[in-house]
Design an enzyme around this catalytic site. Sequence first.
Site, short mmCIF file in Angstrom:
data_model
loop_
_atom_site.label_atom_id
_atom_site.label_comp_id
_atom_site.label_asym_id
_atom_site.label_seq_id
_atom_site.Cartn_x
_atom_site.Cartn_y
_atom_site.Cartn_z
N ASP A 1 3.43 -9.68 -20.89
CA ASP A 1 3.23 -11.12 -20.81
C ASP A 1 3.63 -11.82 -22.10
O ASP A 1 4.18 -12.91 -22.08
CB ASP A 1 1.78 -11.45 -20.44
CG ASP A 1 1.56 -11.37 -18.94
OD1 ASP A 1 2.43 -11.84 -18.19
OD2 ASP A 1 0.53 -10.82 -18.53
N GLU B 1 -1.70 -11.56 -25.48
CA GLU B 1 -0.52 -11.66 -24.61
C GLU B 1 -0.03 -13.09 -24.45
O GLU B 1 0.79 -13.39 -23.60
CB GLU B 1 -0.79 -10.99 -23.25
CG GLU B 1 -2.06 -11.37 -22.56
CD GLU B 1 -2.30 -10.60 -21.26
OE1 GLU B 1 -1.41 -9.86 -20.81
OE2 GLU B 1 -3.38 -10.77 -20.69
N CYS C 1 -0.71 -2.22 -25.24
CA CYS C 1 -0.84 -1.63 -23.90
C CYS C 1 0.26 -2.09 -22.95
O CYS C 1 0.31 -1.66 -21.81
CB CYS C 1 -2.22 -1.91 -23.31
SG CYS C 1 -2.52 -3.65 -23.03
N HIS D 1 0.84 -1.20 0.00
CA HIS D 1 0.00 0.00 0.00
C HIS D 1 0.88 1.25 0.00
O HIS D 1 0.57 2.24 -0.63
CB HIS D 1 -0.89 0.02 1.23
CG HIS D 1 -2.01 -0.96 1.15
ND1 HIS D 1 -3.02 -0.83 0.23
CD2 HIS D 1 -2.26 -2.08 1.84
CE1 HIS D 1 -3.84 -1.84 0.38
NE2 HIS D 1 -3.40 -2.61 1.34
C1 PEP Z 1 0.86 -7.02 -20.35
O1 PEP Z 1 0.97 -8.19 -20.01
O2 PEP Z 1 1.59 -6.48 -21.22
C2 PEP Z 1 -0.16 -6.14 -19.72
C3 PEP Z 1 -0.42 -4.95 -20.20
O3 PEP Z 1 -0.80 -6.57 -18.62
P1 PEP Z 1 -0.12 -6.72 -17.17
O4 PEP Z 1 1.22 -6.01 -17.22
O5 PEP Z 1 -1.07 -6.11 -16.21
O6 PEP Z 1 0.01 -8.20 -17.03
MG MG Z 2 -0.61 -9.13 -18.89
#
Ligand code: PEP
Ligand code: MG
Length: 536
Positions: A450, A426, A497, A187
């Site tokens: 990922d 991913e 993303c 936190h």
């Molecule tokens: C990713 O895996 O690139 C992603 C955006 O999700 P996270 O980092 O939350 O696993």
């Molecule tokens: Mg991910």
Amino acid sequence: MEISGKSVFRGIAIGKLAIFKKTESRVKREHIRDVPAQLERFEQARETAKAQLRVLYEKALKEVGEVNAAIFEVHRMMLDDPDYTESVNSMIATQEINAEYAVAATGDNFSAMFAGMDDEYMKARAAEVKDISNRVIAVLQGESAGAPAAAEPVILLADDLAPSETVQLDKSRVLSFVTRHGSANSHTAILARTMNIPSLIGVDFPDDAAGKTGIVDGYKGLLLIDPPQETLDEYRARREEDEEKKRLLLELKGKENVTRDGRRIDIYANIGSVEDVALVLANDAGGVGLFRSEFLYLESEDYPSEEEQFAAYRKAAEMMSGKKVVIRTLDIGADKQAYYFGLDREDNPAMGYRAIRICLDRVDIFRIQLRAIYRASYYGTIAIMFPMIISVDEVRRIKEIIAGVKAELDAESLPYKDVELGVMIETPAAVMISAELAREVDFFSVGTNDLTQYTLAIDRQNPKLDGIYDPHHPAILKMLQMVADNGHAGGCWVGICGELGADTTLTEEFLRMGYDELSVSPSMVLRVRQRVRELG
Ligand code: PEP
Ligand code: MG
């Protein structure tokens, strides 16, 4: 002297070092005769501590938002925990001891019990139960559990900082904080990021550091103590450059993400909570490209209700005033554990029971989240995407569940709008079947974090492998091209993303590949815009 640690928030701070010592209450065991009086003292102190926590909650609510403030409500609830209060009361009564000692002993016992648990989430509770016990003791001893005080702005060094201590920091007096313990998911770390203070954790600073001059390098994760003059000058210059860069970037607010030869791309931002929407707006992102909804679950002591989730998603949608907000459904499991899910320990959690696999198995949880998202869709422009997809069948099952949710909302006359559905790409499987997946959904968003770990077979959490975790690997770049081509052929818009989206050495490549959107952390939006505008 140079000590390394882990950066929780980037930036450079230069100033005097101050060590924050917890006001460890020295509690003596005293034999007492009047048991009822001690029980009454405990009861009174507990009530006062709860009232203090209420005030802290209100303060945090204004400063760092609801999700982060929630910890003080949790502390207040911990003070009402029957196991805790019974333990204190029975120690007072059976051992005929003073209330202070019974509270301290109970705090120690519970803390040791939590610390001994395997579950990381429960381990984190160990510091919190001590924190609440110290608060009650401070009240019993006639003190108020105060904020660390400092006359001039300092770099604050601490063993660990309880959330209650962090939020009480007078921000104008703290340039940075550096702790020996704590984890990036605690936190405290989350609050630190929200408070925009460059911070490091896991730094084993010497006890005699107080009063010396220090530099916190939040880019490299370094604490420098008593640096030579030339290093100081160098860092002062870098801090100036940082400030200058920030000022220049702000001039790009309101400008378009367009190359000199007219190619355009959307730049959205990634968020973990509704509070982060303020940063999205401050940095002029075109939308939210990834709302990591699991943080709502991680910050909670129990499954967040439909109403709680609805309120959060609705607020995000409203604050974005019609700009797109892509909500990623629950991605719990692996590194993101919430103890109340009761997930088993796994040998290979990254490849385990997680994300959409849990949602398609425990449909009750999934349905509540989908209902909340659809209800919020009425208040803005919401899109939904699903993590860890490996098959067309999963997407079809999701769509069936959504059809059920919509039918329920219709029956209850609850309004909702059309919502774009997307798949996170991913896993290598999703890449290879992207042509088929594109026929099922409206968009793709590549989760390169990922995708890199699964494609290169490199655990993204293993620091030993950081050197070879290479998202620029030709395998990844070929996959990115394939996803863009298959997505477009199937009528989808395609975005990235994962962290790679913010890598400005690849911006040109992403444009060439045909990506429509990049979703990056809020602080990177203007930097990526700057890069786009240089190109062509
Ligand atoms: C990713 O895996 O690139 C992603 C955006 O999700 P996270 O980092 O939350 O696993
Ligand atoms: Mg991910």
